[in-house]
Motif scaffolding. Structure first.
Motif, PDB file in Angstrom:
ATOM      1  N   ARG A  40       6.297  -0.093  32.715  1.00  0.00           N
ATOM      2  CA  ARG A  40       5.985   1.306  32.439  1.00  0.00           C
ATOM      3  C   ARG A  40       4.477   1.503  32.337  1.00  0.00           C
ATOM      4  NH1 ARG A  40       9.948   0.095  28.615  1.00  0.00           N
ATOM      5  NH2 ARG A  40       8.318   0.042  27.012  1.00  0.00           N
ATOM      6  N   TRP A  41       4.064   2.758  32.469  1.00  0.00           N
ATOM      7  CA  TRP A  41       2.639   3.069  32.363  1.00  0.00           C
ATOM      8  C   TRP A  41       2.150   2.877  30.928  1.00  0.00           C
ATOM      9  CZ3 TRP A  41      -0.822   3.807  36.120  1.00  0.00           C
ATOM     10  CH2 TRP A  41      -0.357   4.099  37.404  1.00  0.00           C
ATOM     11  N   LEU A  42       2.980   3.274  29.961  1.00  0.00           N
ATOM     12  CA  LEU A  42       2.597   3.186  28.554  1.00  0.00           C
ATOM     13  C   LEU A  42       3.189   1.927  27.940  1.00  0.00           C
ATOM     14  CD1 LEU A  42       3.103   6.909  27.427  1.00  0.00           C
ATOM     15  CD2 LEU A  42       0.963   5.755  28.041  1.00  0.00           C
ATOM     16  N   ASN A  43       2.350   1.128  27.280  1.00  0.00           N
ATOM     17  CA  ASN A  43       2.811  -0.079  26.619  1.00  0.00           C
ATOM     18  C   ASN A  43       3.076   0.203  25.137  1.00  0.00           C
ATOM     19  OD1 ASN A  43       2.504  -1.625  28.961  1.00  0.00           O
ATOM     20  ND2 ASN A  43       0.333  -1.973  28.524  1.00  0.00           N
ATOM     21  N   ASN A  44       3.814  -0.699  24.515  1.00  0.00           N
ATOM     22  CA  ASN A  44       4.028  -0.564  23.086  1.00  0.00           C
ATOM     23  C   ASN A  44       2.813  -1.105  22.323  1.00  0.00           C
ATOM     24  OD1 ASN A  44       4.271  -3.377  23.104  1.00  0.00           O
ATOM     25  ND2 ASN A  44       6.495  -3.268  23.374  1.00  0.00           N
ATOM     26  N   ARG A  45       2.852  -1.001  21.002  1.00  0.00           N
ATOM     27  CA  ARG A  45       1.693  -1.382  20.199  1.00  0.00           C
ATOM     28  C   ARG A  45       1.419  -2.876  20.272  1.00  0.00           C
ATOM     29  NH1 ARG A  45       4.239   2.658  17.209  1.00  0.00           N
ATOM     30  NH2 ARG A  45       2.899   4.444  16.709  1.00  0.00           N
ATOM     31  N   LEU A  46       2.466  -3.676  20.313  1.00  0.00           N
ATOM     32  CA  LEU A  46       2.276  -5.130  20.353  1.00  0.00           C
ATOM     33  C   LEU A  46       1.556  -5.558  21.623  1.00  0.00           C
ATOM     34  CD1 LEU A  46       2.762  -7.843  19.001  1.00  0.00           C
ATOM     35  CD2 LEU A  46       4.998  -7.936  20.115  1.00  0.00           C
ATOM     36  N   ILE A  47       1.975  -5.009  22.761  1.00  0.00           N
ATOM     37  CA  ILE A  47       1.333  -5.336  24.031  1.00  0.00           C
ATOM     38  C   ILE A  47      -0.110  -4.838  24.028  1.00  0.00           C
ATOM     39  CG2 ILE A  47       1.376  -4.949  26.518  1.00  0.00           C
ATOM     40  CD1 ILE A  47       3.560  -6.774  25.634  1.00  0.00           C
ATOM     41  N   THR A  48      -0.345  -3.668  23.455  1.00  0.00           N
ATOM     42  CA  THR A  48      -1.705  -3.106  23.413  1.00  0.00           C
ATOM     43  C   THR A  48      -2.630  -3.980  22.568  1.00  0.00           C
ATOM     44  OG1 THR A  48      -0.775  -0.887  23.644  1.00  0.00           O
ATOM     45  CG2 THR A  48      -3.055  -1.062  22.870  1.00  0.00           C
ATOM     46  N   ILE A  49      -2.150  -4.411  21.407  1.00  0.00           N
ATOM     47  CA  ILE A  49      -2.970  -5.275  20.545  1.00  0.00           C
ATOM     48  C   ILE A  49      -3.235  -6.613  21.228  1.00  0.00           C
ATOM     49  CG2 ILE A  49      -2.980  -6.546  18.369  1.00  0.00           C
ATOM     50  CD1 ILE A  49      -1.455  -4.227  17.125  1.00  0.00           C
ATOM     51  N   GLN A  50      -2.215  -7.177  21.865  1.00  0.00           N
ATOM     52  CA  GLN A  50      -2.391  -8.455  22.555  1.00  0.00           C
ATOM     53  C   GLN A  50      -3.407  -8.328  23.683  1.00  0.00           C
ATOM     54  OE1 GLN A  50       1.113 -10.967  23.882  1.00  0.00           O
ATOM     55  NE2 GLN A  50       0.326 -10.385  25.888  1.00  0.00           N
ATOM     56  N   THR A  51      -3.304  -7.271  24.463  1.00  0.00           N
ATOM     57  CA  THR A  51      -4.240  -7.079  25.564  1.00  0.00           C
ATOM     58  C   THR A  51      -5.654  -6.862  25.062  1.00  0.00           C
ATOM     59  OG1 THR A  51      -2.443  -6.075  26.847  1.00  0.00           O
ATOM     60  CG2 THR A  51      -4.684  -5.719  27.633  1.00  0.00           C
ATOM     61  N   TRP A  52      -5.806  -6.059  24.001  1.00  0.00           N
ATOM     62  CA  TRP A  52      -7.140  -5.820  23.436  1.00  0.00           C
ATOM     63  C   TRP A  52      -7.756  -7.106  22.917  1.00  0.00           C
ATOM     64  CZ3 TRP A  52      -9.002  -6.603  18.477  1.00  0.00           C
ATOM     65  CH2 TRP A  52     -10.277  -6.063  18.206  1.00  0.00           C
ATOM     66  N   PHE A  53      -6.973  -7.927  22.222  1.00  0.00           N
ATOM     67  CA  PHE A  53      -7.478  -9.180  21.676  1.00  0.00           C
ATOM     68  C   PHE A  53      -7.927 -10.127  22.781  1.00  0.00           C
ATOM     69  CE2 PHE A  53      -6.431 -13.623  20.663  1.00  0.00           C
ATOM     70  CZ  PHE A  53      -7.349 -13.852  19.654  1.00  0.00           C
ATOM     71  N   ILE A  54      -7.103 -10.269  23.817  1.00  0.00           N
ATOM     72  CA  ILE A  54      -7.448 -11.192  24.901  1.00  0.00           C
ATOM     73  C   ILE A  54      -8.679 -10.696  25.654  1.00  0.00           C
ATOM     74  CG2 ILE A  54      -6.628 -12.140  27.095  1.00  0.00           C
ATOM     75  CD1 ILE A  54      -3.835 -12.215  25.943  1.00  0.00           C
ATOM     76  N   ASN A  55      -8.786  -9.398  25.874  1.00  0.00           N
ATOM     77  CA  ASN A  55      -9.962  -8.859  26.566  1.00  0.00           C
ATOM     78  C   ASN A  55     -11.234  -9.067  25.761  1.00  0.00           C
ATOM     79  OD1 ASN A  55      -8.488  -8.000  28.784  1.00  0.00           O
ATOM     80  ND2 ASN A  55      -8.154  -5.941  27.971  1.00  0.00           N
ATOM     81  N   ARG A  56     -11.179  -8.798  24.457  1.00  0.00           N
ATOM     82  CA  ARG A  56     -12.352  -8.981  23.615  1.00  0.00           C
ATOM     83  C   ARG A  56     -12.775 -10.446  23.569  1.00  0.00           C
ATOM     84  NH1 ARG A  56     -15.893  -5.462  22.452  1.00  0.00           N
ATOM     85  NH2 ARG A  56     -16.322  -6.522  20.481  1.00  0.00           N
ATOM     86  N   PHE A  57     -11.794 -11.322  23.424  1.00  0.00           N
ATOM     87  CA  PHE A  57     -12.109 -12.749  23.369  1.00  0.00           C
ATOM     88  C   PHE A  57     -12.692 -13.235  24.691  1.00  0.00           C
ATOM     89  CE2 PHE A  57     -10.496 -16.966  24.573  1.00  0.00           C
ATOM     90  CZ  PHE A  57     -11.256 -17.744  23.714  1.00  0.00           C
ATOM     91  N   THR A  58     -12.110 -12.816  25.793  1.00  0.00           N
ATOM     92  CA  THR A  58     -12.591 -13.254  27.103  1.00  0.00           C
ATOM     93  C   THR A  58     -14.007 -12.753  27.364  1.00  0.00           C
ATOM     94  OG1 THR A  58     -10.311 -13.206  27.908  1.00  0.00           O
ATOM     95  CG2 THR A  58     -12.044 -13.331  29.551  1.00  0.00           C
ATOM     96  N   ASN A  59     -14.283 -11.494  27.010  1.00  0.00           N
ATOM     97  CA  ASN A  59     -15.638 -10.964  27.190  1.00  0.00           C
ATOM     98  C   ASN A  59     -16.653 -11.720  26.338  1.00  0.00           C
ATOM     99  OD1 ASN A  59     -14.748  -9.001  28.973  1.00  0.00           O
ATOM    100  ND2 ASN A  59     -14.419  -7.475  27.372  1.00  0.00           N
ATOM    101  N   GLN A  60     -16.287 -12.014  25.100  1.00  0.00           N
ATOM    102  CA  GLN A  60     -17.193 -12.751  24.219  1.00  0.00           C
ATOM    103  C   GLN A  60     -17.437 -14.157  24.731  1.00  0.00           C
ATOM    104  OE1 GLN A  60     -18.664 -11.435  21.596  1.00  0.00           O
ATOM    105  NE2 GLN A  60     -19.707 -13.275  20.862  1.00  0.00           N
ATOM    106  N   LEU A  61     -16.396 -14.785  25.284  1.00  0.00           N
ATOM    107  CA  LEU A  61     -16.500 -16.174  25.730  1.00  0.00           C
ATOM    108  C   LEU A  61     -17.265 -16.284  27.044  1.00  0.00           C
ATOM    109  CD1 LEU A  61     -15.409 -18.848  24.558  1.00  0.00           C
ATOM    110  CD2 LEU A  61     -13.543 -18.699  26.195  1.00  0.00           C
ATOM    111  N   MET A  62     -17.081 -15.329  27.935  1.00  0.00           N
ATOM    112  CA  MET A  62     -17.684 -15.406  29.260  1.00  0.00           C
ATOM    113  C   MET A  62     -19.086 -14.810  29.321  1.00  0.00           C
ATOM    114  SD  MET A  62     -15.537 -16.946  31.294  1.00  0.00           S
ATOM    115  CE  MET A  62     -15.057 -18.006  29.931  1.00  0.00           C
ATOM    116  N   MET A  63     -19.526 -14.167  28.247  1.00  0.00           N
ATOM    117  CA  MET A  63     -20.825 -13.501  28.272  1.00  0.00           C
ATOM    118  C   MET A  63     -21.984 -14.462  28.561  1.00  0.00           C
ATOM    119  SD  MET A  63     -22.384 -10.939  25.378  1.00  0.00           S
ATOM    120  CE  MET A  63     -20.801 -10.104  25.314  1.00  0.00           C
ATOM    121  N   PRO A  64     -22.050 -15.662  27.935  1.00  0.00           N
ATOM    122  CA  PRO A  64     -23.191 -16.537  28.234  1.00  0.00           C
ATOM    123  C   PRO A  64     -23.104 -17.232  29.590  1.00  0.00           C
ATOM    124  CG  PRO A  64     -22.181 -17.053  26.089  1.00  0.00           C
ATOM    125  CD  PRO A  64     -21.225 -16.199  26.843  1.00  0.00           C
ATOM    126  N   LEU A  65     -21.940 -17.211  30.237  1.00  0.00           N
ATOM    127  CA  LEU A  65     -21.753 -17.951  31.475  1.00  0.00           C
ATOM    128  C   LEU A  65     -22.135 -17.097  32.678  1.00  0.00           C
ATOM    129  CD1 LEU A  65     -18.279 -19.590  30.729  1.00  0.00           C
ATOM    130  CD2 LEU A  65     -20.542 -20.573  30.368  1.00  0.00           C
TER     131      LEU A  65
END
Length: 227
Positions: free
Chosen positions: A37-62
């Motif tokens: 579906r186009w709209l995700n539930n809260r659990l999927i949204t939190i999981q996606t936000w966490f992974i995106n934030r972590f990946t951006n923080q980790l890949m920033m110096p590379l």
């Protein structure tokens, strides 16, 4: 009594078959699958936000070449956090308290970063073994020291994760045993000890997440030196 404290770190088995493979594969079953579906539930949204934030923080110096590791490092981070958190539940087994498993993660990934550095920029990779401006008499000694420090890196990764989780589980079991022993004799002291146990459990939740982050962060730093 002391032997029983370490029984929780023994790999469980059923009919002589080790169950560590089940303990490793179980976290992947618990991860929510994104719906169509186009709209995700809260659990999927939190999981996606966490992974995106972590990946951006980790890949920033590379640089761009190191961004190929984003999926691998993010998956390893989520996997380690899930295993460490599930290990805090009663009557569960924590695979990351086994040094062999942690070394199985650390050695291949560390070796991959070294091989990438030797293939892409061998001069820079070998240059890490000898700091600039080193006096000539100290060159052989420093090369040996830097080589040893390079080879110790995967061992430090595995031992750090194992030692922190093992120490936390042992402290929780020791204090929980003290609570049950003191409860009939000194209820007030037992209640205070139970409060300490609760605070220690909260600390272990933080340690479970921080140690997974540190493990992946150090791998990204090793990768940064070689890309």
């Amino acid at each position: 009594m002391m032997t029983s404290f370490f029984d929780q770190f023994a790999s469980p088995s059923f009919l002589g078959i080790p169950l560590i493979a089940v303990a490793i594969a179980l976290p992947w079953v618990l991860f929510p699958t994104p719906p169509t579906r186009w709209l995700n539930n809260r659990l999927i949204t939190i999981q996606t936000w966490f992974i995106n934030r972590f990946t951006n923080q980790l890949m920033m110096p590379l640089n761009v070449g190191g961004h190929k590791w984003a999926l691998l490092l993010a998956s390893l981070m989520v996997f380690l956090i899930t295993i460490n958190m599930l290990g805090l539940l009663p009557y569960t087994f924590t695979p990351t308290t086994q040094l062999s498993l942690n070394m199985g993660f650390a050695v291949p990934l560390w070796l991959a970063t070294v091989i990438i550095g030797m293939r892409n920029q061998p001069t820079v990779a070998l240059g890490h073994l000898l700091p600039e401006g080193t006096p000539i008499p100290l060159i052989p000694v420093l090369i040996i020291i830097e080589t040893i420090s390079l080879l110790i890196r995967p061992l430090a990764l595995g031992v750090r994760l194992t030692a922190n989780l093992t120490a936390g589980h042992l402290l929780i079991q020791l204090i929980a045993t003290a609570v049950f022993v003191l409860l009939p004799m000194m209820p007030t002291v037992a209640i205070l000890t139970a409060t300490v146990l609760f605070l220690l459990t909260l600390l272990e939740v933080a340690v479970a997440m921080i140690q997974a982050y540190v493990f992946v962060l150090l791998l990204s730093l090793y990768l940064q030196e070689n890309v």
